[in-house]
Scaffold this motif. Structure first.
Motif, PDB file in Angstrom:
ATOM      1  N   TYR A 198       1.209  -0.648  -0.167  1.00 54.09           N
ATOM      2  CA  TYR A 198       0.273   0.324   0.777  1.00 54.09           C
ATOM      3  C   TYR A 198       0.555   1.137  -0.208  1.00 54.09           C
ATOM      4  N   PRO A 199       1.711   0.882   0.606  1.00 54.66           N
ATOM      5  CA  PRO A 199       2.872   2.952   0.820  1.00 54.66           C
ATOM      6  C   PRO A 199       3.176   2.486  -0.697  1.00 54.66           C
ATOM      7  N   THR A 200       3.392   1.544  -1.885  1.00 54.79           N
ATOM      8  CA  THR A 200       4.492   1.600  -2.400  1.00 54.79           C
ATOM      9  C   THR A 200       3.146   2.163  -3.639  1.00 54.79           C
ATOM     10  N   LEU A 201       2.175   1.737  -3.671  1.00 52.31           N
ATOM     11  CA  LEU A 201       0.884   2.037  -4.342  1.00 52.31           C
ATOM     12  C   LEU A 201       0.303   3.573  -4.345  1.00 52.31           C
ATOM     13  N   GLN A 202       0.947   4.535  -3.367  1.00 46.86           N
ATOM     14  CA  GLN A 202       0.138   5.261  -2.770  1.00 46.86           C
ATOM     15  C   GLN A 202       1.208   5.947  -3.489  1.00 46.86           C
ATOM     16  N   LEU A 203       2.384   5.517  -3.195  1.00 49.11           N
ATOM     17  CA  LEU A 203       3.650   6.836  -4.575  1.00 49.11           C
ATOM     18  C   LEU A 203       3.647   6.457  -5.331  1.00 49.11           C
ATOM     19  N   LEU A 204       3.559   5.430  -5.978  1.00 46.20           N
ATOM     20  CA  LEU A 204       3.559   5.320  -7.216  1.00 46.20           C
ATOM     21  C   LEU A 204       1.912   6.013  -8.189  1.00 46.20           C
ATOM     22  N   GLU A 205       1.087   5.929  -7.675  1.00 43.83           N
ATOM     23  CA  GLU A 205      -0.222   7.497  -7.263  1.00 43.83           C
ATOM     24  C   GLU A 205       0.320   8.764  -7.360  1.00 43.83           C
ATOM     25  N   GLU A 206       1.213   9.037  -6.832  1.00 39.84           N
ATOM     26  CA  GLU A 206       1.713  10.649  -6.558  1.00 39.84           C
ATOM     27  C   GLU A 206       2.919  10.916  -7.394  1.00 39.84           C
ATOM     28  N   GLU A 207       3.783   9.681  -8.187  1.00 44.19           N
ATOM     29  CA  GLU A 207       4.187  10.191  -9.252  1.00 44.19           C
ATOM     30  C   GLU A 207       3.313   9.506 -10.354  1.00 44.19           C
ATOM     31  N   GLY A 208       2.430  10.239 -10.630  1.00 41.10           N
ATOM     32  CA  GLY A 208       1.894   9.478 -10.921  1.00 41.10           C
ATOM     33  C   GLY A 208       1.496   8.519 -12.411  1.00 41.10           C
ATOM     34  N   LEU A 209       2.156   7.678 -12.022  1.00 45.31           N
ATOM     35  CA  LEU A 209       2.214   6.166 -12.727  1.00 45.31           C
ATOM     36  C   LEU A 209       0.961   5.085 -12.287  1.00 45.31           C
ATOM     37  N   LYS A 227     -13.780  -0.951  -3.232  1.00 48.10           N
ATOM     38  CA  LYS A 227     -12.000  -1.221  -3.132  1.00 48.10           C
ATOM     39  C   LYS A 227     -11.684  -0.252  -3.644  1.00 48.10           C
ATOM     40  N   ARG A 228     -10.220   0.240  -3.650  1.00 48.27           N
ATOM     41  CA  ARG A 228     -10.133   0.571  -4.022  1.00 48.27           C
ATOM     42  C   ARG A 228      -8.898   0.355  -5.317  1.00 48.27           C
ATOM     43  N   LEU A 229      -9.812   0.175  -6.221  1.00 52.90           N
ATOM     44  CA  LEU A 229      -8.687   0.034  -7.618  1.00 52.90           C
ATOM     45  C   LEU A 229      -7.627   0.333  -8.173  1.00 52.90           C
ATOM     46  N   PHE A 230      -6.600  -0.003  -8.790  1.00 55.33           N
ATOM     47  CA  PHE A 230      -5.220   0.676  -9.459  1.00 55.33           C
ATOM     48  C   PHE A 230      -5.574   0.161 -11.200  1.00 55.33           C
ATOM     49  N   GLU A 231      -4.973   1.008 -11.834  1.00 56.18           N
ATOM     50  CA  GLU A 231      -4.464   0.995 -12.857  1.00 56.18           C
ATOM     51  C   GLU A 231      -4.033   1.571 -13.541  1.00 56.18           C
ATOM     52  N   LEU A 232      -2.910   1.531 -14.368  1.00 52.79           N
ATOM     53  CA  LEU A 232      -1.533   2.079 -15.180  1.00 52.79           C
ATOM     54  C   LEU A 232      -2.014   3.615 -15.156  1.00 52.79           C
ATOM     55  N   THR A 233      -1.711   4.777 -15.533  1.00 52.16           N
ATOM     56  CA  THR A 233      -1.702   5.505 -16.349  1.00 52.16           C
ATOM     57  C   THR A 233      -0.578   5.488 -17.881  1.00 52.16           C
ATOM     58  N   GLU A 234      -1.078   6.236 -18.385  1.00 52.03           N
ATOM     59  CA  GLU A 234       0.043   6.127 -19.972  1.00 52.03           C
ATOM     60  C   GLU A 234       1.377   6.367 -19.486  1.00 52.03           C
TER      61      GLU A 234
END
Length: 127
Positions: A26-37, A46-53
């Motif tokens: 979860y901290p890694t996901l937060q970091l990836l989200e902050e980096e726009g990835l 549920k909180r679902l995650f998806e890659l950005t461009e």
């Protein structure tokens, strides 16, 4: 996917060699989200995650199947042996540090420092 699905997926793809904890995912996901990835969205509670461009570009720049690199060189027997050895060393150092004299504690610490150096020297040896 949500975080727990990712944990399960990583465990399956690495054939059990690596199953990250929620405390690392979860901290890694937060970091990836902050980096726009990646981007997160709520769905059915549920909180679902998806890659950005940008995330897709990063993923494509890396190895095709990075999970194949995890734990493949080390057999489970070796991992267990190391775990048992570390537990034994932990027990011994706690005894020395907890009940030893000041001189014994200093010697115990010196042994650990020397062991660390020797382990890194193994990696520095030419193959």
């Amino acid at each position: 996917m949500h975080g727990y699905e990712m944990i399960t997926e990583i465990g399956e793809r690495t054939e059990g060699a690596w199953r990250p904890s929620p405390g690392s995912v979860y901290p890694t996901l937060q970091l990836l989200e902050e980096e726009g990835l990646i981007v997160a969205q709520e769905s059915s509670g549920k909180r679902l995650f998806e890659l950005t461009e940008a995330g897709r570009a990063e993923a494509e720049a890396g190895p095709a199947e990075p999970w194949m690199q995890t734990g493949r060189e080390v057999g489970w027997e070796a991992v267990q042996e190391v775990g048992q050895a570390l537990a034994s060393v932990d027990h011994a150092i706690r005894q020395v540090m907890g009940t030893g004299t000041e001189e014994q504690r200093a010697k115990g610490l010196a042994v650990l420092v020397e062991a660390r150096k020797k382990l890194y020297l193994i990696l520095a040896e030419e193959a």
